[in-house]
Design an enzyme around this catalytic site. Structure first.
Site, mmCIF file in Angstrom:
data_model
loop_
_atom_site.group_PDB
_atom_site.id
_atom_site.type_symbol
_atom_site.label_atom_id
_atom_site.label_comp_id
_atom_site.label_asym_id
_atom_site.label_seq_id
_atom_site.Cartn_x
_atom_site.Cartn_y
_atom_site.Cartn_z
ATOM 1 N N HIS A 173 0.860 -1.187 0.000
ATOM 2 C CA HIS A 173 0.000 0.000 0.000
ATOM 3 C C HIS A 173 0.899 1.241 0.000
ATOM 4 C CE1 HIS A 173 -3.521 -2.510 1.655
ATOM 5 N NE2 HIS A 173 -3.649 -2.331 0.355
ATOM 6 N N GLU A 176 1.709 3.889 2.929
ATOM 7 C CA GLU A 176 2.086 3.423 4.273
ATOM 8 C C GLU A 176 3.617 3.422 4.395
ATOM 9 O OE1 GLU A 176 -0.015 -0.333 4.380
ATOM 10 O OE2 GLU A 176 -1.962 0.659 4.192
ATOM 11 N N HIS A 297 2.363 -3.365 6.981
ATOM 12 C CA HIS A 297 1.378 -2.338 6.625
ATOM 13 C C HIS A 297 1.297 -1.340 7.780
ATOM 14 C CE1 HIS A 297 -0.853 -4.297 3.192
ATOM 15 N NE2 HIS A 297 -0.065 -5.283 3.588
ATOM 16 N N GLU A 372 0.206 -4.458 11.182
ATOM 17 C CA GLU A 372 -0.247 -3.082 10.995
ATOM 18 C C GLU A 372 0.573 -2.303 12.022
ATOM 19 O OE1 GLU A 372 -2.236 -1.810 8.779
ATOM 20 O OE2 GLU A 372 -3.406 -3.498 8.013
HETATM 21 ZN ZN LIG Z 1 -1.951 -1.614 4.066
#
Ligand SMILES: [Zn+2]
Ligand SMILES: *[C@@H]1O[C@H](CO)[C@@H](O)[C@H](O)[C@H]1NC(C)=O
Ligand SMILES: *[C@@H]1O[C@H](CO)[C@@H](O)[C@H](O)[C@H]1NC(C)=O
Length: 415
Positions: A173, A176, A297, A372
């Site tokens: 992504h 990020e 992420h 995350e």
């Molecule tokens: Zn992500």
């Protein structure tokens, strides 16, 4: 439809003149959907307004979601919340201020480091320099390519042939930024650590580390739109698909969108994106030495394992729960940072078509984890650069815990 077309025309003009998209007075609201109707309202509201973007999707009743709203939309957004009885608090007052303040410091004469964020070109330059500094251990490795023809560049850190291989992925992504920063910090730590216990652990593995899985998107976040997420494949009427909803395992079933322009658009078909197709071919070519997959992420402070599906459960779910419990204890021990953990679907939401699910579901790998990283939404993906090092240190503590558990399992399966 016509209305959207007009908006997109305006967006195109911005791109052609290559001005940076600004987020002055954009606010982020943390909203608390208490029922299905409220979830539906939030989803449909964002669908018809380009200047409303989810930082965290509203998918699950009673789990908070984060919604970025342009200054023009504040009034109707708040009216909509009130009409639907949705509780909300302002979490970020001005997104542009966070963008203006996220960069850190660069020391004179230092071409790379972890007190600031670095461009794709700088990261690639540093990766290539490592094979000169550590010629016996490091070789550059290309894991795939992008729509615009960039390499998915990584490093192959081989201590001894036949060691179990750990593949590390960041930046799928685009926005990020803490993911690529953490991945490069970890490369440096593996190569330079002076802690003999750490050295003993890492040298029992080989590492293929790819800090930027979505290089086109990453470049775009530097040149044009800091909050870009997906690839840069041209679709009509919007650019890009979500490369972490595009992998060919239960593709498009749950927690992914079939709508072009949606931030989690799964693509027109599985592996439609050059990045996921080429990188999946690389992963499939690695064979049985490839045993561990780590993916970075942000944000949310969660450590998770497959699946992002209600319909499938990891065969070694109980093992993975024990491993992540211990890894989070190790992570928290350093700075007290709180993480939640568990399977993706239990911890965050369903998200079909992720790289993680494919690596376990199709390649059959058992040790597959996703972080995350920091934070819990105060800055979101616009994390100030002075958090790169503490974030990386605590993350590495959790990785070491995982690797030691993996070694113990590999040994016991051989005995
Ligand atoms: Zn992500
Ligand atoms: C990584 O480097 C080692 C040592 O040079 C080599 O044997 C191995 O094939 C490389 N891996 C890949 C995927 O290229
Ligand atoms: C290990 O020690 C060397 C020499 O003192 C130093 O240059 C290097 O930065 C140290 N590595 C780490 C990760 O602290």
């Amino acid at each position: 439809m016509l209305w959207r077309a007009v908006v997109l025309l305006a967006t195109t003009v911005v791109v052609i003149s290559s001005e940076k998209v600004r987020y002055d007075k954009y606010r982020v609201y943390r909203v608390h959907p208490a029922g299905d109707e409220q979830l539906r309202f939030l989803a449909s509201f964002a669908k018809y307004h380009n200047d409303i973007q989810f930082w965290k999707e509203p998918r699950v009743v009673n789990k908070p979601a984060d919604v970025m709203v342009s200054p023009e939309m504040q009034t109707s957004f708040l009216e909509g919340l009130e009409a639907n009885g949705i509780q909300a608090t302002v979490y970020v007052d001005n997104v542009q201020t966070l963008i203006d303040n996220e960069r850190g410091v660069r020391r004179q004469g230092e071409s790379f480091g972890w007190e600031d964020y670095y461009t794709l070109e700088e990261i690639h330059g540093w990766l290539n320099s490592l094979s000169e500094t550590y010629p016996d251990v490091v070789t550059p490795i290309v894991g795939g390519s992008s729509y615009e023809g960039r390499e998915i560049l990584g490093v192959n850190i081989t201590f001894a042939p036949g060691n179990p291989v750990v593949v590390v992925e960041g930046g799928i992504h685009a926005g990020e930024w803490i993911g690529p920063a953490t991945a490069t910090w970890i490369i440096n730590q593996i190569l330079t650590t002076n802690d003999s216990a750490v050295r003993d652990t890492v040298r029992q593995f080989n590492f293929y580390v790819f800090p930027n899985l979505n290089p086109d998107g990453y470049v775009y976040t530097w040149t044009t739109d800091r909050n870009w997420r997906g690839t840069r494949t041209p679709y009509t009427p919007c650019y890009g698909a979500d490369p972490n909803r595009n992998w060919d395992f239960h593709w498009g079933e749950e927690g992914a969108s079939s709508t072009v322009c949606s931030s989690d658009f799964a693509g027109p078909e599985p592996f439609s994106e050059v990045e996921t197709r080429t990188f999946s071919e690389f992963l499939a070519s690695l064979g049985d030495d490839f045993q561990v997959y780590l993916d970075f992420h942000s944000y949310g402070q969660m450590l998770m394992f497959p699946y992002g599906l209600y319909s499938v459960t990891a065969p070694n779910y109980d093992d993975l729960l024990v491993i992540t419990t211990k890894a989070v204890e190790a992570l928290t021990a350093r700075y007290g940072t709180q993480y939640t953990f568990g399977s993706i679907v239990d911890t965050i939401y369903a998200a079909a078509g992720s790289s993680l699910d494919w690596v376990m579901g199709v390649l059959g790998k058992r040790f597959v984890f996703v972080w995350e990283l920091r934070d819990k939404g105060q800055y979101g993906q616009l994390l100030p650069a002075d958090q790169i090092i503490p974030n990386s240190e605590e993350t590495f503590d959790s990785i070491l815990s995982i690797l030691r558990d993996v070694l113990a399992q590999i040994e016991s399966s051989h005995s």
